[in-house]
Design a protein around this motif. Structure first.
Motif, PDB file in Angstrom:
ATOM      1  N   LYS A  81       0.819  -1.086   0.049  1.00 17.41           N
ATOM      2  CA  LYS A  81      -0.152  -0.065  -0.110  1.00 17.41           C
ATOM      3  C   LYS A  81       0.889   1.273  -0.134  1.00 17.41           C
ATOM      4  O   LYS A  81       1.786   1.367   0.585  1.00 17.41           O
ATOM      5  N   LEU A  82       0.479   2.227  -0.827  1.00 18.61           N
ATOM      6  CA  LEU A  82       1.207   3.302  -0.968  1.00 18.61           C
ATOM      7  C   LEU A  82       0.407   4.245  -0.207  1.00 18.61           C
ATOM      8  O   LEU A  82      -0.696   4.832  -0.943  1.00 18.61           O
ATOM      9  N   ASP A  83       0.712   5.052   0.816  1.00 19.18           N
ATOM     10  CA  ASP A  83      -0.059   6.235   1.451  1.00 19.18           C
ATOM     11  C   ASP A  83       0.325   7.618   0.770  1.00 19.18           C
ATOM     12  O   ASP A  83       1.347   7.800   0.123  1.00 19.18           O
ATOM     13  N   ALA A  84      -0.356   8.563   1.142  1.00 18.72           N
ATOM     14  CA  ALA A  84      -0.344   9.875   0.787  1.00 18.72           C
ATOM     15  C   ALA A  84       1.198  10.324   0.902  1.00 18.72           C
ATOM     16  O   ALA A  84       1.832  10.877  -0.057  1.00 18.72           O
ATOM     17  N   PRO A  85       1.733  10.244   2.022  1.00 24.06           N
ATOM     18  CA  PRO A  85       3.282  10.695   2.177  1.00 24.06           C
ATOM     19  C   PRO A  85       4.102  10.126   0.986  1.00 24.06           C
ATOM     20  O   PRO A  85       5.134  10.713   0.617  1.00 24.06           O
ATOM     21  N   ALA A  86       3.855   8.867   0.883  1.00 24.39           N
ATOM     22  CA  ALA A  86       4.758   8.196   0.002  1.00 24.39           C
ATOM     23  C   ALA A  86       4.706   8.681  -1.431  1.00 24.39           C
ATOM     24  O   ALA A  86       5.327   8.750  -2.193  1.00 24.39           O
ATOM     25  N   MET A  87       3.158   8.809  -1.779  1.00 23.10           N
ATOM     26  CA  MET A  87       2.898   9.307  -3.335  1.00 23.10           C
ATOM     27  C   MET A  87       3.568  10.803  -3.186  1.00 23.10           C
ATOM     28  O   MET A  87       4.141  11.169  -4.346  1.00 23.10           O
ATOM     29  N   ILE A  88       3.493  11.622  -2.251  1.00 21.32           N
ATOM     30  CA  ILE A  88       3.884  13.014  -2.252  1.00 21.32           C
ATOM     31  C   ILE A  88       5.468  12.950  -2.468  1.00 21.32           C
ATOM     32  O   ILE A  88       6.131  13.636  -3.364  1.00 21.32           O
ATOM     33  N   GLY A  89       6.104  12.128  -1.700  1.00 18.94           N
ATOM     34  CA  GLY A  89       7.406  11.931  -1.978  1.00 18.94           C
ATOM     35  C   GLY A  89       8.190  11.423  -3.222  1.00 18.94           C
ATOM     36  O   GLY A  89       9.227  11.982  -3.790  1.00 18.94           O
ATOM     37  N   MET A  90       7.295  10.458  -3.799  1.00 18.22           N
ATOM     38  CA  MET A  90       7.569  10.049  -5.073  1.00 18.22           C
ATOM     39  C   MET A  90       7.458  11.287  -6.130  1.00 18.22           C
ATOM     40  O   MET A  90       7.994  11.241  -7.349  1.00 18.22           O
ATOM     41  N   GLY A  91       6.347  12.017  -5.922  1.00 20.29           N
ATOM     42  CA  GLY A  91       6.005  13.209  -6.790  1.00 20.29           C
ATOM     43  C   GLY A  91       7.235  14.236  -6.683  1.00 20.29           C
ATOM     44  O   GLY A  91       7.841  14.751  -7.794  1.00 20.29           O
ATOM     45  N   LEU A  92       7.794  14.314  -5.620  1.00 16.22           N
ATOM     46  CA  LEU A  92       9.006  15.255  -5.494  1.00 16.22           C
ATOM     47  C   LEU A  92      10.120  14.699  -5.915  1.00 16.22           C
ATOM     48  O   LEU A  92      10.992  15.468  -6.488  1.00 16.22           O
ATOM     49  N   ILE A  93      10.542  13.405  -6.097  1.00 12.21           N
ATOM     50  CA  ILE A  93      11.480  12.634  -6.560  1.00 12.21           C
ATOM     51  C   ILE A  93      11.586  13.028  -8.238  1.00 12.21           C
ATOM     52  O   ILE A  93      12.337  13.341  -8.845  1.00 12.21           O
ATOM     53  N   ILE A  94      10.408  12.896  -8.952  1.00 11.77           N
ATOM     54  CA  ILE A  94      10.070  13.055 -10.163  1.00 11.77           C
ATOM     55  C   ILE A  94      10.356  14.593 -10.610  1.00 11.77           C
ATOM     56  O   ILE A  94      10.818  14.804 -11.544  1.00 11.77           O
ATOM     57  N   CYS A  95       9.711  15.209  -9.811  1.00 14.70           N
ATOM     58  CA  CYS A  95      10.182  16.654  -9.724  1.00 14.70           C
ATOM     59  C   CYS A  95      11.516  16.997  -9.917  1.00 14.70           C
ATOM     60  O   CYS A  95      12.001  17.709 -10.704  1.00 14.70           O
ATOM     61  N   GLY A  96      12.232  16.622  -8.713  1.00 13.68           N
ATOM     62  CA  GLY A  96      13.870  16.656  -8.937  1.00 13.68           C
ATOM     63  C   GLY A  96      14.340  16.128 -10.174  1.00 13.68           C
ATOM     64  O   GLY A  96      15.396  16.921 -10.556  1.00 13.68           O
ATOM     65  N   VAL A  97      13.985  14.996 -10.747  1.00 17.31           N
ATOM     66  CA  VAL A  97      14.614  14.758 -11.830  1.00 17.31           C
ATOM     67  C   VAL A  97      14.379  15.589 -13.105  1.00 17.31           C
ATOM     68  O   VAL A  97      15.234  15.872 -13.983  1.00 17.31           O
ATOM     69  N   VAL A  98      12.996  16.257 -13.107  1.00 16.09           N
ATOM     70  CA  VAL A  98      12.634  16.917 -14.247  1.00 16.09           C
ATOM     71  C   VAL A  98      13.572  18.366 -14.216  1.00 16.09           C
ATOM     72  O   VAL A  98      13.944  18.897 -15.107  1.00 16.09           O
TER      73      VAL A  98
END
Length: 109
Positions: A81-98
């Motif tokens: 299960k991926l909770d909201a903090p996990a999803m937000i963290g992964m979104g930030l990782i994607i933003c960092g790579v971009v």
């Protein structure tokens, strides 16, 4: 071509990591072999990528994409299960790579 190798490295690493759980600590032959072959392909492709993309940039893309894809694969195949903090963290990782790829002069493109 450099990004084809990088994509192949990422996909191979995700496959190897996803199947590793099924190897049960490398006690099951077929999943263990798939893991080993996938990692060998991943490192070969990453080594080809590093001929043309700076190491820090290639590794940031590889690890960032890998984290997101492995977490997604774990959710789909292993019921993680991926909770909201996990999803937000992964979104930030994607933003960092971009941000690194679009705005950094360190990328070499």
């Amino acid at each position: 071509m450099k990004y084809v190798f990088l994509a192949a490295a990422i996909i191979s690493e995700v496959i190897g990591t996803t199947v590793m759980k099924q190897s049960e600590g490398f006690t099951r032959l077929v999943p263990s072999l798939i893991t080993a072959v996938a990692y060998a392909i991943a490192f070969f492709c990453l080594s080809q990528t590093l001929k043309t993309i700076p190491t820090g940039i290639a590794y940031a893309i590889w690890s960032g994409a890998g984290i997101v894809l492995i977490a997604t694969a774990a959710a789909v195949f292993h019921g993680q299960k991926l909770d909201a903090p996990a999803m937000i963290g992964m979104g930030l990782i994607i933003c960092g790579v971009v941000v690194m790829n679009v705005f950094s002069k360190a990328t070499g493109h």
